[in-house]
Design a protein around this motif. Structure first.
Motif, PDB file in Angstrom:
ATOM      1  N   SER A 112      -6.151  -3.013  12.263  1.00  0.00           N
ATOM      2  CA  SER A 112      -5.774  -1.626  12.514  1.00  0.00           C
ATOM      3  C   SER A 112      -6.495  -0.993  13.693  1.00  0.00           C
ATOM      4  O   SER A 112      -6.248   0.173  14.005  1.00  0.00           O
ATOM      5  CB  SER A 112      -6.037  -0.794  11.257  1.00  0.00           C
ATOM      6  OG  SER A 112      -7.405  -0.884  10.893  1.00  0.00           O
ATOM      7  N   ALA A 164      -9.135   1.806   1.817  1.00  0.00           N
ATOM      8  CA  ALA A 164      -7.977   2.603   1.394  1.00  0.00           C
ATOM      9  C   ALA A 164      -8.420   3.773   0.540  1.00  0.00           C
ATOM     10  O   ALA A 164      -9.400   3.685  -0.199  1.00  0.00           O
ATOM     11  CB  ALA A 164      -6.984   1.740   0.626  1.00  0.00           C
ATOM     12  N   LEU A 224      -3.935   3.391   3.593  1.00  0.00           N
ATOM     13  CA  LEU A 224      -4.816   2.460   4.310  1.00  0.00           C
ATOM     14  C   LEU A 224      -5.440   3.186   5.494  1.00  0.00           C
ATOM     15  O   LEU A 224      -4.752   3.844   6.262  1.00  0.00           O
ATOM     16  CB  LEU A 224      -4.029   1.253   4.811  1.00  0.00           C
ATOM     17  CG  LEU A 224      -3.580   0.258   3.751  1.00  0.00           C
ATOM     18  CD1 LEU A 224      -2.728  -0.832   4.385  1.00  0.00           C
ATOM     19  CD2 LEU A 224      -4.762  -0.350   3.033  1.00  0.00           C
ATOM     20  N   ALA A 263       0.850  -1.200   0.000  1.00  0.00           N
ATOM     21  CA  ALA A 263       0.000   0.000   0.000  1.00  0.00           C
ATOM     22  C   ALA A 263       0.883   1.246   0.000  1.00  0.00           C
ATOM     23  O   ALA A 263       0.636   2.192  -0.753  1.00  0.00           O
ATOM     24  CB  ALA A 263      -0.931  -0.008   1.201  1.00  0.00           C
ATOM     25  N   TRP A 302      -7.729  -1.980   8.263  1.00  0.00           N
ATOM     26  CA  TRP A 302      -7.422  -3.289   7.680  1.00  0.00           C
ATOM     27  C   TRP A 302      -7.567  -4.366   8.742  1.00  0.00           C
ATOM     28  O   TRP A 302      -7.456  -4.097   9.937  1.00  0.00           O
ATOM     29  CB  TRP A 302      -6.008  -3.330   7.073  1.00  0.00           C
ATOM     30  CG  TRP A 302      -4.912  -3.228   8.086  1.00  0.00           C
ATOM     31  CD1 TRP A 302      -4.304  -4.259   8.774  1.00  0.00           C
ATOM     32  CD2 TRP A 302      -4.294  -2.037   8.567  1.00  0.00           C
ATOM     33  NE1 TRP A 302      -3.343  -3.775   9.630  1.00  0.00           N
ATOM     34  CE2 TRP A 302      -3.327  -2.409   9.532  1.00  0.00           C
ATOM     35  CE3 TRP A 302      -4.460  -0.685   8.276  1.00  0.00           C
ATOM     36  CZ2 TRP A 302      -2.539  -1.480  10.191  1.00  0.00           C
ATOM     37  CZ3 TRP A 302      -3.679   0.231   8.941  1.00  0.00           C
ATOM     38  CH2 TRP A 302      -2.722  -0.166   9.875  1.00  0.00           C
ATOM     39  N   PHE A 330      -9.850  -4.365   3.740  1.00  0.00           N
ATOM     40  CA  PHE A 330      -9.223  -3.076   4.026  1.00  0.00           C
ATOM     41  C   PHE A 330     -10.014  -1.965   3.371  1.00  0.00           C
ATOM     42  O   PHE A 330     -10.772  -2.181   2.422  1.00  0.00           O
ATOM     43  CB  PHE A 330      -7.739  -3.026   3.633  1.00  0.00           C
ATOM     44  CG  PHE A 330      -7.419  -3.058   2.168  1.00  0.00           C
ATOM     45  CD1 PHE A 330      -7.502  -1.920   1.371  1.00  0.00           C
ATOM     46  CD2 PHE A 330      -6.972  -4.234   1.588  1.00  0.00           C
ATOM     47  CE1 PHE A 330      -7.157  -1.948   0.025  1.00  0.00           C
ATOM     48  CE2 PHE A 330      -6.627  -4.278   0.241  1.00  0.00           C
ATOM     49  CZ  PHE A 330      -6.721  -3.131  -0.544  1.00  0.00           C
TER      50      PHE A 330
END
Length: 177
Positions: free
Chosen positions: A147, A70, A56, A49, A59, A68
């Motif tokens: 994340s 993005a 991002l 990424a 994720w 994810f």
């Protein structure tokens, strides 16, 4: 106006914007079941990424799929190139580890261009809460390959509360794993 083929995901990846992506392993096999393999996939996603200049925003990677969200800034490489590179690299490395050269690892991916703020915020919540949905942890920030912990550290408590309040039950996401 193009007609969508009803038996395969439509990939509209050439427009700038924010996308949610879900990808699944072939036959939903748990090929990334070990911590080291989840780390391999997560690090591959994060590094590619960055390489392809995709930001991002959320994720989560699992033994048989990943999600994810993005953002594509102006003048960057297409999402399809990032995904092709990620799938090729992770399949090669997994096959090397298993002595299964040439084995198909990935089945397909589904992408959604996010066109409104409510949908965006709900998808951020969905990705962060996915480890909880799958019963892997009690709180999203406890799952190492997601994340959520990073998100909770980097945004304001008010933003965390707002995003985590968005309902996700009405989202159309290919996540029947």
């Amino acid at each position: 106006m193009p007609i969508d083929w009803p038996h395969a995901p439509v990939h509209r990846l050439d427009s700038r914007g924010i996308y949610m992506v879900t990808a699944a392993t072939l036959h939903k096999d748990h090929l990334f079941a070990e911590a080291s393999r989840l780390t391999l996939l997560e690090h591959g996603l994060l590094s590619l990424a960055k390489h392809y200049q995709w930001q991002l925003e959320a994720w989560a990677v699992f033994p048989n799929h990943y999600h994810f969200v993005a953002r594509r800034p102006d003048e960057t490489v297409s999402l399809k190139k990032l995904l092709t590179h990620l799938h090729a690299n992770s399949a090669r490395e997994l096959n090397r580890l298993d002595g299964q050269i040439g084995r198909s690892v990935w089945f397909n991916f589904w992408d959604t261009k996010i066109t409104n703020e409510r949908s965006y915020l709900a998808r951020l919540n969905y990705v962060h809460q996915n480890p909880v949905k799958h019963g892997l942890v009690a709180k999203a920030n406890q799952y190492h390959w997601c994340s959520a912990a990073w998100f909770e550290r980097t945004v304001s408590p008010a933003m965390v509360k707002t995003i985590y309040s968005f309902k996700t039950d009405q989202l159309n996401i290919h996540d029947d794993f």
